[in-house]
Design an enzyme around this catalytic site. Structure first.
Site, PDB file in Angstrom:
ATOM      1  N   SER A  50       0.857  -1.193   0.000  1.00 54.75           N
ATOM      2  CA  SER A  50       0.000   0.000   0.000  1.00 54.75           C
ATOM      3  C   SER A  50       0.886   1.235   0.000  1.00 54.75           C
ATOM      4  O   SER A  50       2.034   1.187   0.466  1.00 54.75           O
ATOM      5  CB  SER A  50      -0.860   0.002   1.269  1.00 54.75           C
ATOM      6  OG  SER A  50      -1.507   1.242   1.432  1.00 54.75           O
ATOM      7  N   TYR A  59      -1.686  -1.312  10.647  1.00 56.58           N
ATOM      8  CA  TYR A  59      -1.858  -1.649   9.227  1.00 56.58           C
ATOM      9  C   TYR A  59      -0.669  -1.173   8.387  1.00 56.58           C
ATOM     10  O   TYR A  59      -0.097  -1.938   7.596  1.00 56.58           O
ATOM     11  CB  TYR A  59      -3.149  -1.004   8.718  1.00 56.58           C
ATOM     12  CG  TYR A  59      -3.371  -1.132   7.230  1.00 56.58           C
ATOM     13  CD1 TYR A  59      -3.896  -2.300   6.682  1.00 56.58           C
ATOM     14  CD2 TYR A  59      -3.062  -0.086   6.355  1.00 56.58           C
ATOM     15  CE1 TYR A  59      -4.107  -2.418   5.318  1.00 56.58           C
ATOM     16  CE2 TYR A  59      -3.265  -0.192   4.987  1.00 56.58           C
ATOM     17  CZ  TYR A  59      -3.790  -1.366   4.473  1.00 56.58           C
ATOM     18  OH  TYR A  59      -3.991  -1.477   3.125  1.00 56.58           O
TER      19      TYR A  59
HETATM   20  P1  NAD Z   1     -11.790  -5.767   0.439  1.00 52.37           P
HETATM   21  O1  NAD Z   1     -12.451  -5.663   1.752  1.00 52.37           O
HETATM   22  O2  NAD Z   1     -12.656  -5.873  -0.753  1.00 52.37           O
HETATM   23  O3  NAD Z   1     -10.794  -6.988   0.402  1.00 52.37           O
HETATM   24  C1  NAD Z   1     -10.116  -7.455   1.541  1.00 52.37           C
HETATM   25  C2  NAD Z   1     -10.387  -8.934   1.618  1.00 52.37           C
HETATM   26  O4  NAD Z   1      -9.534  -9.495   2.598  1.00 52.37           O
HETATM   27  C3  NAD Z   1     -11.795  -9.292   2.048  1.00 52.37           C
HETATM   28  O5  NAD Z   1     -12.676  -9.394   0.946  1.00 52.37           O
HETATM   29  C4  NAD Z   1     -11.597 -10.622   2.730  1.00 52.37           C
HETATM   30  O6  NAD Z   1     -11.963 -11.678   1.870  1.00 52.37           O
HETATM   31  C5  NAD Z   1     -10.108 -10.688   2.982  1.00 52.37           C
HETATM   32  N1  NAD Z   1      -9.843 -10.939   4.383  1.00 52.37           N
HETATM   33  C6  NAD Z   1      -9.719 -10.037   5.381  1.00 52.37           C
HETATM   34  N2  NAD Z   1      -9.500 -10.683   6.550  1.00 52.37           N
HETATM   35  C7  NAD Z   1      -9.505 -12.003   6.260  1.00 52.37           C
HETATM   36  C8  NAD Z   1      -9.332 -13.176   7.039  1.00 52.37           C
HETATM   37  N3  NAD Z   1      -9.085 -13.119   8.360  1.00 52.37           N
HETATM   38  N4  NAD Z   1      -9.412 -14.375   6.414  1.00 52.37           N
HETATM   39  C9  NAD Z   1      -9.669 -14.468   5.086  1.00 52.37           C
HETATM   40  N5  NAD Z   1      -9.814 -13.382   4.305  1.00 52.37           N
HETATM   41  C10 NAD Z   1      -9.732 -12.171   4.894  1.00 52.37           C
HETATM   42  O7  NAD Z   1     -10.831  -4.509   0.326  1.00 52.37           O
HETATM   43  P2  NAD Z   1      -9.643  -4.140  -0.677  1.00 52.37           P
HETATM   44  O8  NAD Z   1      -9.451  -2.700  -0.481  1.00 52.37           O
HETATM   45  O9  NAD Z   1      -9.877  -4.679  -2.012  1.00 52.37           O
HETATM   46  O10 NAD Z   1      -8.405  -4.850  -0.016  1.00 52.37           O
HETATM   47  C11 NAD Z   1      -7.572  -5.749  -0.711  1.00 52.37           C
HETATM   48  C12 NAD Z   1      -6.113  -5.492  -0.370  1.00 52.37           C
HETATM   49  O11 NAD Z   1      -5.735  -4.242  -0.900  1.00 52.37           O
HETATM   50  C13 NAD Z   1      -5.797  -5.449   1.121  1.00 52.37           C
HETATM   51  O12 NAD Z   1      -4.579  -6.151   1.358  1.00 52.37           O
HETATM   52  C14 NAD Z   1      -5.586  -3.992   1.375  1.00 52.37           C
HETATM   53  O13 NAD Z   1      -4.682  -3.775   2.419  1.00 52.37           O
HETATM   54  C15 NAD Z   1      -4.989  -3.549   0.052  1.00 52.37           C
HETATM   55  N6  NAD Z   1      -5.067  -2.127  -0.207  1.00 52.37           N
HETATM   56  C16 NAD Z   1      -6.265  -1.525  -0.364  1.00 52.37           C
HETATM   57  C17 NAD Z   1      -6.317  -0.168  -0.595  1.00 52.37           C
HETATM   58  C18 NAD Z   1      -7.618   0.554  -0.787  1.00 52.37           C
HETATM   59  O14 NAD Z   1      -7.620   1.776  -0.782  1.00 52.37           O
HETATM   60  N7  NAD Z   1      -8.724  -0.118  -0.966  1.00 52.37           N
HETATM   61  C19 NAD Z   1      -5.126   0.569  -0.677  1.00 52.37           C
HETATM   62  C20 NAD Z   1      -3.925  -0.078  -0.505  1.00 52.37           C
HETATM   63  C21 NAD Z   1      -3.899  -1.435  -0.268  1.00 52.37           C
END
Ligand code: NAD
Ligand code: MG
Length: 297
Positions: A189, A202
């Site tokens: 991230s 985080y």
């Molecule tokens: P999201 O909520 O759609 O996806 C996160 C997913 O993580 C969930 O759908 C879930 O299936 C999974 N998860 C969380 N805890 C879990 C557990 N204990 N067991 C199994 N699965 C679990 O949100 P997103 O934003 O698409 O996140 C995906 C990745 O992207 C993450 O690693 C997040 O840190 C990273 N990210 C997101 C952003 C943003 O702005 N959305 C920015 C930087 C990084």
């Protein structure tokens, strides 16, 4: 059809006006977002870049992982998706999109903080897909806490278990089955280098993921396994409505980036496709920042 290859102005390609305040209990559902995200179902066109590939995608039900799953299927890959049992409705809907492409999808719900489940995902991929050559770790936990005195040991532990330990367990289990040519892609991230004050736990895990991936890339290079990282900026996903941001931050979410808007999940997918595909055969240990133009180290 307008798709990811259509020439357009990135400042206005997607929603520029911010998002309504919304709160969902974690992990949140994509289908319950007040403003729908673009998962690529209508906008991602495959060009045959992952034909015959076998991929495990964690967090594949929603957000970035969902867009990756759809893009991979459109590029010709079969996939196993990991997600939490509460997310079954999102997983079912993405599975339907993937099956409509004629690709195989296996659904493997569970909690990645459980070591046995994390490790089992590798064997699910081998049995359901006949092997594994692409490991995409997207699952992550992000909970905003304003004050360090209120950051509980339970949350600290869960954030590290979900974001860092699960990555270690899954990679360790996968390496013996990954053939030369395989690709591991992790998800860091912008928070790894530009942490928000309320995301102490985080942001620290996201720096750990970046560093772990660069160490692994060197260790696994002799085996012909590449390891790369995607580092998204602010992307509109359920995580942001499920405690990832304070609700009152959502109207401004993404507006501080040079492109002055949040990214959509489908805009992350091509980075993962590139790093999975053999077209990136000389790229390993790299972090591909897809963050709306914010400077990175
Ligand atoms: P999201 O909520 O759609 O996806 C996160 C997913 O993580 C969930 O759908 C879930 O299936 C999974 N998860 C969380 N805890 C879990 C557990 N204990 N067991 C199994 N699965 C679990 O949100 P997103 O934003 O698409 O996140 C995906 C990745 O992207 C993450 O690693 C997040 O840190 C990273 N990210 C997101 C952003 C943003 O702005 N959305 C920015 C930087 C990084
Ligand atoms: Mg989800």
């Amino acid at each position: 059809m307008t798709d990811q290859l259509t020439f357009s102005d990135p400042t206005t390609r997607y929603r520029t006006e911010g998002f309504p305040e919304q709160y969902q209990d974690g992990p949140g559902l994509e289908q319950d977002l007040a403003v729908q995200a673009d998962d690529g179902a209508q906008t991602y066109r495959g060009t045959g870049r992952l034909v015959g590939r076998k991929a495990l995608i964690t967090g594949g039900d929603s957000g970035i992982g969902r867009a990756v799953a759809i893009a991979f299927a459109r590029e010709g890959a079969d996939v196993v998706l990991s997600y939490l049992p509460e997310e079954q409705p999102d997983a079912d809907s993405v599975a339907e999109i993937i099956r409509a492409e004629g690709r195989t999808v296996a659904l493997a719900p569970g909690d990645v903080t459980d070591e046995a489940y994390s490790r089992s995902l590798v064997h699910t991929a081998v049995s359901e897909l006949g092997g594994l050559d692409t490991l995409v770790v997207v699952a992550g936990k992000q909970q905003t806490v304003e004050d360090i005195t209120e950051l509980t040991p339970e949350q600290f532990d869960e954030t590290f278990k979900t974001n860092v330990y699960a990555l270690y367990w899954i990679v360790q289990e996968a390496v013996p089955v990954l053939p030369p040519g395989s690709s591991i892609i992790t998800t860091s991230s912008i928070q790894a280098y530009n942490p928000s004050p309320s995301l102490v736990d985080y942001a620290t895990t996201k720096a750990a993921i970046n560093t772990m991936s660069k160490a692994l890339a060197q260790q696994l290079a002799p085996k012909g396994i590449r390891v790369n990282v995607v580092a998204p900026g602010p992307v509109w996903t359920p995580l942001q409505t499920a405690g990832g941001q304070p609700q009152e931050a959502l109207p401004e979410f993404g507006s501080q980036t040079p492109l002055a808007r949040a990214g959509q999940p489908v805009e992350m997918a091509p980075a993962y496709v590139f790093l999975a595909s053999s077209e990136s055969s000389y790229v390993s240990g790299e972090t591909l920042n897809a963050n709306g133009g914010s400077p990175t180290p």
